[in-house]
Design a protein around this motif. Structure first.
Motif, PDB file in Angstrom:
ATOM      1  N   ASN A   1      -1.903   4.929  15.273  1.00 56.22           N
ATOM      2  CA  ASN A   1      -2.420   4.155  14.138  1.00 56.22           C
ATOM      3  C   ASN A   1      -1.554   2.962  13.758  1.00 56.22           C
ATOM      4  O   ASN A   1      -2.017   2.056  13.063  1.00 56.22           O
ATOM      5  CB  ASN A   1      -2.572   5.060  12.911  1.00 56.22           C
ATOM      6  N   PHE A   2      -0.302   2.956  14.194  1.00 59.97           N
ATOM      7  CA  PHE A   2       0.598   1.877  13.788  1.00 59.97           C
ATOM      8  C   PHE A   2       0.205   0.551  14.443  1.00 59.97           C
ATOM      9  O   PHE A   2      -0.173   0.506  15.614  1.00 59.97           O
ATOM     10  CB  PHE A   2       2.044   2.212  14.158  1.00 59.97           C
ATOM     11  N   LYS A   3       0.337  -0.495  13.669  1.00 60.05           N
ATOM     12  CA  LYS A   3       0.061  -1.838  14.160  1.00 60.05           C
ATOM     13  C   LYS A   3       1.071  -2.229  15.231  1.00 60.05           C
ATOM     14  O   LYS A   3       2.261  -1.941  15.108  1.00 60.05           O
ATOM     15  CB  LYS A   3       0.135  -2.824  12.982  1.00 60.05           C
ATOM     16  N   ALA A   4       0.630  -2.895  16.264  1.00 61.46           N
ATOM     17  CA  ALA A   4       1.543  -3.358  17.309  1.00 61.46           C
ATOM     18  C   ALA A   4       2.577  -4.306  16.706  1.00 61.46           C
ATOM     19  O   ALA A   4       2.239  -5.202  15.938  1.00 61.46           O
ATOM     20  CB  ALA A   4       0.757  -4.067  18.411  1.00 61.46           C
ATOM     21  N   GLY A   5       3.840  -4.059  17.040  1.00 59.67           N
ATOM     22  CA  GLY A   5       4.908  -4.918  16.550  1.00 59.67           C
ATOM     23  C   GLY A   5       5.449  -4.554  15.184  1.00 59.67           C
ATOM     24  O   GLY A   5       6.325  -5.236  14.654  1.00 59.67           O
ATOM     25  N   CYS A   6       4.943  -3.472  14.598  1.00 55.39           N
ATOM     26  CA  CYS A   6       5.385  -3.129  13.245  1.00 55.39           C
ATOM     27  C   CYS A   6       6.805  -2.564  13.256  1.00 55.39           C
ATOM     28  O   CYS A   6       7.306  -2.063  14.266  1.00 55.39           O
ATOM     29  CB  CYS A   6       4.425  -2.149  12.587  1.00 55.39           C
ATOM     30  N   ILE A   7       7.446  -2.655  12.106  1.00 50.68           N
ATOM     31  CA  ILE A   7       8.767  -2.069  11.887  1.00 50.68           C
ATOM     32  C   ILE A   7       8.572  -0.816  11.042  1.00 50.68           C
ATOM     33  O   ILE A   7       7.947  -0.868   9.982  1.00 50.68           O
ATOM     34  CB  ILE A   7       9.699  -3.037  11.131  1.00 50.68           C
ATOM     35  N   ILE A   8       9.105   0.300  11.521  1.00 52.82           N
ATOM     36  CA  ILE A   8       9.108   1.530  10.733  1.00 52.82           C
ATOM     37  C   ILE A   8      10.547   1.828  10.346  1.00 52.82           C
ATOM     38  O   ILE A   8      11.454   1.762  11.184  1.00 52.82           O
ATOM     39  CB  ILE A   8       8.547   2.735  11.520  1.00 52.82           C
TER      40      ILE A   8
ATOM     41  N   TRP B   1       0.837  -1.194   0.000  1.00 58.31           N
ATOM     42  CA  TRP B   1       0.000   0.000   0.000  1.00 58.31           C
ATOM     43  C   TRP B   1       0.878   1.251   0.000  1.00 58.31           C
ATOM     44  O   TRP B   1       2.088   1.183   0.225  1.00 58.31           O
ATOM     45  CB  TRP B   1      -0.896   0.003   1.249  1.00 58.31           C
ATOM     46  N   ALA B   2       0.256   2.388  -0.260  1.00 61.36           N
ATOM     47  CA  ALA B   2       0.984   3.658  -0.231  1.00 61.36           C
ATOM     48  C   ALA B   2       0.100   4.742   0.362  1.00 61.36           C
ATOM     49  O   ALA B   2      -1.130   4.694   0.261  1.00 61.36           O
ATOM     50  CB  ALA B   2       1.438   4.058  -1.627  1.00 61.36           C
ATOM     51  N   VAL B   3       0.771   5.710   0.970  1.00 62.06           N
ATOM     52  CA  VAL B   3       0.098   6.891   1.511  1.00 62.06           C
ATOM     53  C   VAL B   3       0.712   8.119   0.859  1.00 62.06           C
ATOM     54  O   VAL B   3       1.945   8.237   0.768  1.00 62.06           O
ATOM     55  CB  VAL B   3       0.267   6.993   3.044  1.00 62.06           C
ATOM     56  N   ASP B   4      -0.135   9.027   0.394  1.00 66.08           N
ATOM     57  CA  ASP B   4       0.353  10.274  -0.185  1.00 66.08           C
ATOM     58  C   ASP B   4      -0.758  11.316  -0.101  1.00 66.08           C
ATOM     59  O   ASP B   4      -1.947  10.957  -0.087  1.00 66.08           O
ATOM     60  CB  ASP B   4       0.789  10.076  -1.646  1.00 66.08           C
ATOM     61  N   ILE B   5      -0.358  12.573  -0.050  1.00 63.81           N
ATOM     62  CA  ILE B   5      -1.366  13.650  -0.019  1.00 63.81           C
ATOM     63  C   ILE B   5      -1.813  14.033  -1.428  1.00 63.81           C
ATOM     64  O   ILE B   5      -2.761  14.792  -1.598  1.00 63.81           O
ATOM     65  CB  ILE B   5      -0.823  14.892   0.704  1.00 63.81           C
ATOM     66  N   ASP B   6      -1.106  13.497  -2.431  1.00 66.07           N
ATOM     67  CA  ASP B   6      -1.381  13.818  -3.831  1.00 66.07           C
ATOM     68  C   ASP B   6      -2.253  12.723  -4.457  1.00 66.07           C
ATOM     69  O   ASP B   6      -1.780  11.603  -4.710  1.00 66.07           O
ATOM     70  CB  ASP B   6      -0.060  13.960  -4.594  1.00 66.07           C
TER      71      ASP B   6
ATOM     72  N   LEU C   1      -2.045   1.766   7.857  1.00 60.66           N
ATOM     73  CA  LEU C   1      -1.099   1.638   8.970  1.00 60.66           C
ATOM     74  C   LEU C   1      -1.560   0.618   9.995  1.00 60.66           C
ATOM     75  O   LEU C   1      -0.738  -0.105  10.585  1.00 60.66           O
ATOM     76  CB  LEU C   1      -0.870   2.988   9.645  1.00 60.66           C
ATOM     77  N   GLU C   2      -2.854   0.533  10.224  1.00 61.66           N
ATOM     78  CA  GLU C   2      -3.394  -0.396  11.217  1.00 61.66           C
ATOM     79  C   GLU C   2      -3.129  -1.852  10.854  1.00 61.66           C
ATOM     80  O   GLU C   2      -3.164  -2.732  11.730  1.00 61.66           O
ATOM     81  CB  GLU C   2      -4.895  -0.173  11.391  1.00 61.66           C
ATOM     82  N   LYS C   3      -2.829  -2.109   9.567  1.00 63.88           N
ATOM     83  CA  LYS C   3      -2.614  -3.491   9.121  1.00 63.88           C
ATOM     84  C   LYS C   3      -1.195  -3.745   8.616  1.00 63.88           C
ATOM     85  O   LYS C   3      -0.880  -4.860   8.184  1.00 63.88           O
ATOM     86  CB  LYS C   3      -3.598  -3.831   8.005  1.00 63.88           C
TER      87      LYS C   3
END
Length: 282
Positions: free
Chosen positions: A87-94, A33-38, A62-64
Protein backbone atom coordinates in the motif's frame (compact mmCIF):
# COMPACT_ATOMS: atom_id res chain seq x y z
CA UNK A 1 9.49 27.50 9.82
CA UNK A 2 10.03 25.04 6.98
CA UNK A 3 7.53 24.40 4.23
CA UNK A 4 6.22 20.84 4.18
CA UNK A 5 5.11 20.13 0.64
CA UNK A 6 4.28 16.57 1.63
CA UNK A 7 1.35 14.34 2.34
CA UNK A 8 2.02 12.90 5.80
CA UNK A 9 0.29 10.04 7.57
CA UNK A 10 0.63 9.35 11.30
CA UNK A 11 -0.08 5.78 12.38
CA UNK A 12 -1.44 5.68 15.93
CA UNK A 13 -3.14 8.60 17.66
CA UNK A 14 -1.88 8.01 21.18
CA UNK A 15 0.35 10.29 23.24
CA UNK A 16 3.21 10.45 20.72
CA UNK A 17 1.13 10.25 17.57
CA UNK A 18 -1.26 12.90 18.83
CA UNK A 19 1.65 15.14 19.82
CA UNK A 20 3.20 14.71 16.37
CA UNK A 21 -0.12 15.65 14.81
CA UNK A 22 -0.40 18.81 16.91
CA UNK A 23 3.14 19.88 16.11
CA UNK A 24 3.08 19.00 12.41
CA UNK A 25 -0.28 20.66 11.80
CA UNK A 26 1.30 24.02 12.60
CA UNK A 27 3.79 23.47 9.76
CA UNK A 28 0.90 23.25 7.31
CA UNK A 29 1.78 20.13 5.30
CA UNK A 30 -0.06 19.50 2.06
CA UNK A 31 -2.21 16.94 3.88
CA UNK A 32 -1.94 15.48 7.38
CA UNK A 33 -3.77 12.19 7.76
CA UNK A 34 -3.91 9.59 10.53
CA UNK A 35 -4.58 5.89 10.84
CA UNK A 36 -5.98 4.31 14.00
CA UNK A 37 -8.14 1.35 14.95
CA UNK A 38 -10.03 3.54 17.44
CA UNK A 39 -12.88 5.42 15.77
CA UNK A 40 -13.29 7.69 18.78
CA UNK A 41 -9.63 8.74 18.64
CA UNK A 42 -9.99 9.58 14.95
CA UNK A 43 -13.17 11.55 15.58
CA UNK A 44 -11.56 13.45 18.43
CA UNK A 45 -8.47 14.29 16.38
CA UNK A 46 -10.62 15.52 13.50
CA UNK A 47 -12.72 17.65 15.86
CA UNK A 48 -9.56 19.10 17.38
CA UNK A 49 -8.43 19.87 13.81
CA UNK A 50 -4.99 18.38 14.42
CA UNK A 51 -5.41 16.15 11.35
CA UNK A 52 -7.19 16.70 8.06
CA UNK A 53 -8.77 13.26 8.09
CA UNK A 54 -8.44 9.95 9.91
CA UNK A 55 -8.83 6.43 8.58
CA UNK A 56 -9.46 2.95 9.91
CA UNK A 57 -8.35 1.51 6.56
CA UNK A 58 -4.67 2.45 6.06
CA UNK A 59 -4.65 1.71 2.33
CA UNK A 60 -6.42 4.98 1.49
CA UNK A 61 -3.88 7.46 2.93
CA UNK A 62 -0.77 5.29 2.49
CA UNK A 63 -1.16 5.21 -1.29
CA UNK A 64 -0.78 9.01 -1.36
CA UNK A 65 1.62 9.62 1.55
CA UNK A 66 5.16 10.90 1.03
CA UNK A 67 6.04 10.46 4.71
CA UNK A 68 4.62 7.89 7.13
CA UNK A 69 5.31 8.15 10.86
CA UNK A 70 4.43 5.08 12.90
CA UNK A 71 3.66 5.89 16.53
CA UNK A 72 2.77 2.43 17.81
CA UNK A 73 4.47 -0.35 19.76
CA UNK A 74 7.60 -1.92 18.19
CA UNK A 75 6.04 -5.27 17.29
CA UNK A 76 2.93 -3.55 15.97
CA UNK A 77 5.17 -1.29 13.87
CA UNK A 78 6.73 -4.31 12.18
CA UNK A 79 3.33 -5.95 11.72
CA UNK A 80 1.79 -2.79 10.25
CA UNK A 81 4.59 -2.23 7.77
CA UNK A 82 4.62 -5.87 6.63
CA UNK A 83 0.85 -6.00 6.22
CA UNK A 84 0.77 -2.74 4.26
CA UNK A 85 3.88 -3.23 2.13
CA UNK A 86 1.82 -3.16 -1.06
CA UNK A 87 0.00 0.00 0.00
CA UNK A 88 2.92 2.38 0.47
CA UNK A 89 3.52 4.99 -2.19
CA UNK A 90 6.64 4.45 -4.28
CA UNK A 91 9.48 6.57 -2.96
CA UNK A 92 7.88 7.25 0.41
CA UNK A 93 9.84 7.69 3.63
CA UNK A 94 8.72 5.62 6.61
CA UNK A 95 10.00 6.45 10.07
CA UNK A 96 9.03 5.16 13.49
CA UNK A 97 9.08 6.34 17.10
CA UNK A 98 9.82 3.08 18.90
CA UNK A 99 12.21 2.84 21.84
CA UNK A 100 14.21 -0.07 20.45
CA UNK A 101 15.82 -0.33 17.05
CA UNK A 102 18.07 -3.31 16.23
CA UNK A 103 15.44 -6.08 16.21
CA UNK A 104 12.75 -3.81 14.74
CA UNK A 105 14.91 -2.70 11.81
CA UNK A 106 16.14 -6.24 11.10
CA UNK A 107 12.54 -7.48 11.01
CA UNK A 108 11.40 -4.67 8.72
CA UNK A 109 14.29 -5.14 6.30
CA UNK A 110 13.28 -8.74 5.69
CA UNK A 111 10.39 -7.44 3.61
CA UNK A 112 10.99 -3.77 2.74
CA UNK A 113 10.52 -2.77 -0.88
CA UNK A 114 13.50 -1.28 -2.70
CA UNK A 115 11.55 1.87 -3.56
CA UNK A 116 10.76 2.64 0.10
CA UNK A 117 13.16 4.19 2.61
CA UNK A 118 12.69 3.18 6.25
CA UNK A 119 14.63 5.42 8.65
CA UNK A 120 14.58 4.58 12.34
CA UNK A 121 13.65 7.44 14.67
CA UNK A 122 13.28 7.79 18.43
CA UNK A 123 11.88 10.95 20.05
CA UNK A 124 13.32 11.17 23.57
CA UNK A 125 10.13 12.63 24.92
CA UNK A 126 7.02 11.40 26.64
CA UNK A 127 4.78 11.53 29.68
CA UNK A 128 3.68 9.08 32.35
CA UNK A 129 0.13 8.96 30.98
CA UNK A 130 -0.91 7.49 27.62
CA UNK A 131 -3.51 8.38 25.04
CA UNK A 132 -4.53 11.30 22.86
CA UNK A 133 -5.98 13.13 25.87
CA UNK A 134 -2.42 13.71 27.15
CA UNK A 135 -0.88 14.68 23.81
CA UNK A 136 0.82 18.06 23.51
CA UNK A 137 3.24 19.55 21.02
CA UNK A 138 5.24 20.93 23.95
CA UNK A 139 6.74 17.56 24.91
CA UNK A 140 9.09 17.90 21.92
CA UNK A 141 10.42 21.34 22.87
CA UNK A 142 14.22 21.19 23.29
CA UNK A 143 14.12 17.38 23.51
CA UNK A 144 16.62 14.96 21.98
CA UNK A 145 15.86 12.97 18.83
CA UNK A 146 17.76 9.85 17.79
CA UNK A 147 18.02 8.70 14.18
CA UNK A 148 19.38 5.25 13.37
CA UNK A 149 20.35 5.22 9.68
CA UNK A 150 21.49 2.03 7.99
CA UNK A 151 23.20 1.22 4.70
CA UNK A 152 20.83 2.00 1.89
CA UNK A 153 19.10 5.00 3.47
CA UNK A 154 19.21 8.00 1.16
CA UNK A 155 21.01 11.00 2.60
CA UNK A 156 18.35 13.41 1.32
CA UNK A 157 15.65 11.41 3.13
CA UNK A 158 17.62 11.44 6.38
CA UNK A 159 17.95 15.21 5.99
CA UNK A 160 14.19 15.48 5.44
CA UNK A 161 13.52 13.71 8.73
CA UNK A 162 16.11 15.87 10.50
CA UNK A 163 14.51 19.09 9.23
CA UNK A 164 11.04 17.86 10.11
CA UNK A 165 11.80 16.95 13.72
CA UNK A 166 13.87 20.07 14.28
CA UNK A 167 10.96 22.17 13.00
CA UNK A 168 8.59 20.70 15.61
CA UNK A 169 10.89 21.54 18.50
CA UNK A 170 13.61 18.92 18.90
CA UNK A 171 16.93 20.51 19.77
CA UNK A 172 19.64 17.84 19.67
CA UNK A 173 19.54 15.32 16.83
CA UNK A 174 21.92 12.41 17.16
CA UNK A 175 22.66 9.75 14.55
CA UNK A 176 23.89 6.32 15.63
CA UNK A 177 23.59 2.75 14.45
CA UNK A 178 20.69 0.61 15.75
CA UNK A 179 22.90 -1.65 17.88
CA UNK A 180 24.54 1.26 19.68
CA UNK A 181 21.14 2.92 20.12
CA UNK A 182 19.77 -0.07 22.00
CA UNK A 183 22.86 -0.34 24.18
CA UNK A 184 22.70 3.33 25.23
CA UNK A 185 18.92 3.32 25.69
CA UNK A 186 19.18 0.30 28.00
CA UNK A 187 21.09 2.58 30.36
CA UNK A 188 19.37 5.94 29.93
CA UNK A 189 15.80 4.70 29.62
CA UNK A 190 15.17 1.05 30.41
CA UNK A 191 17.27 0.89 33.57
CA UNK A 192 15.74 4.04 35.14
CA UNK A 193 12.22 2.66 34.63
CA UNK A 194 13.23 -0.62 36.26
CA UNK A 195 14.91 1.25 39.14
CA UNK A 196 11.84 3.41 39.75
CA UNK A 197 9.54 0.39 39.81
CA UNK A 198 11.92 -1.61 42.00
CA UNK A 199 12.21 1.27 44.48
CA UNK A 200 8.48 1.79 44.86
CA UNK A 201 7.84 -1.97 44.95
CA UNK A 202 10.26 -2.31 47.88
CA UNK A 203 7.94 -0.17 50.00
CA UNK A 204 6.08 -2.28 52.59
CA UNK A 205 4.43 0.60 54.43
CA UNK A 206 0.83 1.64 53.92
CA UNK A 207 1.31 5.26 54.94
CA UNK A 208 4.37 6.14 52.84
CA UNK A 209 2.61 9.03 51.14
CA UNK A 210 2.70 10.98 54.41
CA UNK A 211 6.50 10.82 54.53
CA UNK A 212 7.61 11.61 51.00
CA UNK A 213 9.07 14.77 49.54
CA UNK A 214 10.72 15.74 46.26
CA UNK A 215 13.48 13.14 46.20
CA UNK A 216 11.18 10.13 46.48
CA UNK A 217 8.66 11.60 44.04
CA UNK A 218 11.39 12.38 41.51
CA UNK A 219 13.00 8.95 41.85
CA UNK A 220 9.71 7.11 41.34
CA UNK A 221 8.06 9.39 38.77
CA UNK A 222 8.43 6.96 35.86
CA UNK A 223 7.13 4.05 37.94
CA UNK A 224 3.72 5.15 36.68
CA UNK A 225 4.29 3.08 33.59
CA UNK A 226 2.60 1.60 30.55
CA UNK A 227 3.42 -1.97 31.58
CA UNK A 228 2.50 -3.56 28.25
CA UNK A 229 4.76 -1.25 26.25
CA UNK A 230 7.69 -1.35 28.65
CA UNK A 231 7.60 -5.12 28.98
CA UNK A 232 7.86 -5.35 25.19
CA UNK A 233 10.68 -2.79 25.00
CA UNK A 234 12.77 -4.40 27.72
CA UNK A 235 12.26 -7.99 26.59
CA UNK A 236 13.25 -7.05 23.04
CA UNK A 237 16.37 -5.37 24.47
CA UNK A 238 16.97 -8.08 27.05
CA UNK A 239 20.75 -8.59 26.82
CA UNK A 240 21.60 -4.88 26.93
CA UNK A 241 19.21 -4.31 29.83
CA UNK A 242 20.62 -7.20 31.86
CA UNK A 243 24.13 -5.86 31.29
CA UNK A 244 23.12 -2.45 32.64
CA UNK A 245 21.36 -3.99 35.67
CA UNK A 246 24.57 -5.85 36.52
CA UNK A 247 26.63 -2.67 36.24
CA UNK A 248 24.16 -0.86 38.49
CA UNK A 249 24.24 -3.70 41.02
CA UNK A 250 28.00 -3.24 41.29
CA UNK A 251 27.54 0.49 41.81
CA UNK A 252 24.94 0.08 44.57
CA UNK A 253 27.17 -2.55 46.19
CA UNK A 254 29.93 0.07 46.43
CA UNK A 255 27.60 2.33 48.42
CA UNK A 256 26.52 -0.58 50.59
CA UNK A 257 30.11 -1.52 51.45
CA UNK A 258 31.01 2.08 52.30
CA UNK A 259 28.10 2.25 54.75
CA UNK A 260 28.81 -1.20 56.22
CA UNK A 261 32.47 -0.30 56.75
CA UNK A 262 31.61 3.11 58.20
CA UNK A 263 33.80 4.58 55.45
CA UNK A 264 32.74 8.20 55.45
CA UNK A 265 35.41 9.30 52.99
CA UNK A 266 34.35 6.69 50.44
CA UNK A 267 30.68 7.63 50.81
CA UNK A 268 31.49 11.30 50.46
CA UNK A 269 33.57 10.55 47.36
CA UNK A 270 30.71 8.60 45.78
CA UNK A 271 28.21 11.38 46.47
CA UNK A 272 30.56 14.04 45.09
CA UNK A 273 31.25 11.97 41.99
CA UNK A 274 27.53 11.59 41.35
CA UNK A 275 26.87 15.26 41.99
CA UNK A 276 29.53 16.29 39.48
CA UNK A 277 28.17 13.93 36.82
CA UNK A 278 24.67 15.26 37.38
CA UNK A 279 25.87 18.86 36.92
CA UNK A 280 27.59 17.90 33.68
CA UNK A 281 24.39 16.27 32.46
CA UNK A 282 22.29 19.40 32.76
Amino acid sequence: MIELDFNITIVGLGLIGGSFAMALKELKPKNLWAVDIDKEAIKKAENMRIIDKGYINPKIPLEKSDIVITCIYPNLTVKFIKENMDNFKAGCIITDTAGIKEKLIKDIYTCIREDIDFIGGHPMAGRESKGLAYATKNIFKDANYLITPVDGNKEENIETIEKLVRAIGFKNIVKLDPKQHDKVIAFTSHLPHIMASALINSDNRRDTKFFVAGSYKDATRVAKINSELWTELIMDNRDNTLEQIEIFEKSIETFKKAIMNNDKECLKFLFNKGSKKREELI
